[in-house]
Design a protein around this motif. Sequence first.
Motif, short mmCIF file in Angstrom:
data_model
loop_
_atom_site.label_atom_id
_atom_site.label_comp_id
_atom_site.label_asym_id
_atom_site.label_seq_id
_atom_site.Cartn_x
_atom_site.Cartn_y
_atom_site.Cartn_z
N THR A 27 0.86 -1.18 0.00
CA THR A 27 0.00 0.00 0.00
C THR A 27 0.89 1.24 0.00
O THR A 27 2.07 1.17 0.37
CB THR A 27 -0.93 0.06 1.24
OG1 THR A 27 -0.11 0.14 2.42
CG2 THR A 27 -1.83 -1.16 1.32
N ARG A 67 -6.57 5.60 -9.61
CA ARG A 67 -6.63 4.42 -8.75
C ARG A 67 -5.69 3.32 -9.24
O ARG A 67 -5.44 2.35 -8.55
CB ARG A 67 -8.06 3.90 -8.65
CG ARG A 67 -8.95 4.76 -7.78
CD ARG A 67 -8.48 4.74 -6.32
NE ARG A 67 -9.12 5.78 -5.51
CZ ARG A 67 -8.56 6.94 -5.24
NH1 ARG A 67 -7.35 7.22 -5.70
NH2 ARG A 67 -9.18 7.82 -4.51
N ARG A 68 -5.14 3.45 -10.45
CA ARG A 68 -4.18 2.45 -10.93
C ARG A 68 -2.89 2.50 -10.12
O ARG A 68 -2.19 1.50 -10.01
CB ARG A 68 -3.85 2.71 -12.41
CG ARG A 68 -5.03 2.49 -13.34
CD ARG A 68 -4.65 2.81 -14.78
NE ARG A 68 -5.76 2.57 -15.70
CZ ARG A 68 -5.72 2.84 -16.99
NH1 ARG A 68 -4.61 3.34 -17.52
NH2 ARG A 68 -6.76 2.59 -17.76
N THR A 69 -2.57 3.67 -9.56
CA THR A 69 -1.33 3.80 -8.79
C THR A 69 -1.58 3.78 -7.29
O THR A 69 -0.71 3.36 -6.54
CB THR A 69 -0.60 5.10 -9.16
OG1 THR A 69 -1.49 6.21 -8.98
CG2 THR A 69 -0.13 5.07 -10.60
N SER A 124 -4.01 2.25 -4.58
CA SER A 124 -5.06 1.33 -4.17
C SER A 124 -4.40 0.21 -3.38
O SER A 124 -3.17 0.10 -3.35
CB SER A 124 -5.81 0.73 -5.38
OG SER A 124 -6.76 1.63 -5.90
N ARG A 125 -5.22 -0.63 -2.80
CA ARG A 125 -4.67 -1.84 -2.20
C ARG A 125 -4.23 -2.77 -3.32
O ARG A 125 -4.99 -3.05 -4.23
CB ARG A 125 -5.70 -2.53 -1.32
CG ARG A 125 -5.13 -3.78 -0.66
CD ARG A 125 -6.15 -4.57 0.11
NE ARG A 125 -5.55 -5.79 0.65
CZ ARG A 125 -6.25 -6.78 1.22
NH1 ARG A 125 -7.54 -6.68 1.34
NH2 ARG A 125 -5.62 -7.85 1.67
N LYS A 126 -2.98 -3.22 -3.26
CA LYS A 126 -2.44 -4.05 -4.33
C LYS A 126 -1.84 -5.33 -3.77
O LYS A 126 -1.38 -5.38 -2.63
CB LYS A 126 -1.38 -3.29 -5.13
CG LYS A 126 -1.92 -2.09 -5.90
CD LYS A 126 -0.83 -1.40 -6.69
CE LYS A 126 -1.39 -0.21 -7.47
NZ LYS A 126 -0.33 0.49 -8.23
N CYS A 132 -10.33 -8.11 -8.90
CA CYS A 132 -9.11 -7.31 -8.91
C CYS A 132 -8.72 -7.08 -10.36
O CYS A 132 -9.00 -7.90 -11.23
CB CYS A 132 -7.97 -8.02 -8.19
SG CYS A 132 -8.27 -8.35 -6.43
N GLU A 181 -2.68 -4.65 -13.10
CA GLU A 181 -2.05 -3.36 -13.44
C GLU A 181 -0.63 -3.54 -13.97
O GLU A 181 -0.18 -2.76 -14.81
CB GLU A 181 -2.03 -2.46 -12.21
CG GLU A 181 -3.41 -2.05 -11.70
CD GLU A 181 -4.19 -1.18 -12.67
OE1 GLU A 181 -3.57 -0.60 -13.58
OE2 GLU A 181 -5.42 -1.10 -12.53
N THR A 187 0.80 -7.74 -10.64
CA THR A 187 0.37 -6.82 -9.60
C THR A 187 -1.08 -6.50 -9.88
O THR A 187 -1.42 -5.97 -10.95
CB THR A 187 1.20 -5.53 -9.59
OG1 THR A 187 2.57 -5.85 -9.36
CG2 THR A 187 0.72 -4.59 -8.50
N ARG A 215 -4.85 -4.86 -8.57
CA ARG A 215 -5.46 -3.81 -7.75
C ARG A 215 -6.83 -4.28 -7.30
O ARG A 215 -7.67 -4.68 -8.11
CB ARG A 215 -5.57 -2.53 -8.56
CG ARG A 215 -6.39 -1.42 -7.92
CD ARG A 215 -6.23 -0.11 -8.67
NE ARG A 215 -6.55 -0.24 -10.09
CZ ARG A 215 -7.75 0.06 -10.61
NH1 ARG A 215 -8.73 0.47 -9.83
NH2 ARG A 215 -7.95 -0.05 -11.92
#
Length: 361
Positions: free
Chosen positions: A233, A305-307, A309-311, A340, A343, A357, A359
């Motif tokens: 995060t 939100r692509r960068t 967010s919870r990933k 999810c 990304e 990865t 999101r």
Amino acid sequence: MLELSDEALAIVQRSFIMDIRAEAWLGDELLAAEVPVTDGTEDRDRTLSVPERITLTVPRRDRGTDWDPGADPAHPLAAFGQQIRIDYGINLGGGDFEWVNRGWFLITESEASGDTVTVTAQGLLTLIDEAKFVAPFQPASGDTLVSTARGLVEPALTVSIDGTLTDRAVPLGIEWDDDRLGALTEVLNAWPADARVTESGYLLIEPLDDTGDPVLSLTDDTGGTVVRWQGSTTRDGGFNVVVAQGEDADGNQIQGVSYDVSGTSPYRIGGPYSVLPVPYTFYSPLMTTVAQCRAGAATTLTRLRRTASRKLTVTMVPHPGLEVGDIVSVTGAGLTNTPCMIEVLSLPYSPGEMTLTVRVL
């Protein structure tokens, strides 16, 4: 997700035998039908202006062919406009392969060292990124978003427009000084729309959409292909409101605002992330109504939100049908059948593990 037969889809749910087929082209001329790739990686990251990058390892000599490009501008692996088409093969048994087209890539560097040649290639948007304007670019009277996008990109890439997008006129007086790819990005943000280079090598402009049905279920349970999960995060880019500013026909500044009001979003306005607004503001003269500004703000909030967010980073058995932007259903790492979006993707071109990865939506 790229199209695979039912038989191939069943095979990639477990360990399988793979192969890589690489062709080298210069314009319409096929320079090499079988580049002998012994290793390599395909990386894709939707946060980058040019999302795709591949590296290939090729023997310096193979079956009597010298694969060191040297100073020959017409060599298949030279970086003078040569493009590589990659197909990923899935062994169906008995020596039969199903080939999945992973796309076209522009060779940007080739270097011989010892007994091998290392080839680096990037996505075809590199052609647009490199082509800065010699003189300021100004849309002509009567130009629209579609014709402006085509004018910025073609003939380097052929543009295809999704039929659900609405075209509109471009205001007079707009001018871009040097950055061609930046100008295209401004057009997309104001539309609002998204763009990607397809596996066939053309630029598809389409609505930005984070919804849809999962194309695959990922799990580390019995029968799953996930080896391990890792979470991450960050507060970087964690805006909870976007302000899009434009200018109407009378020269008045206008704006539209989009707030993150999703009840499940950790960045939601007024939530524990920040009790105050954390705004991201951008301006484009291509937006001439409040409705256009609001639409641009909403789409930009989705893109951000692509960068932030919870990933989760997923390590798994390779699946050559997956693409960035695909929605997958995740069970593991505290999630159960949670949608999810992919990304970032790293696909090996030799036996190994694939990493994603994703999101959390």
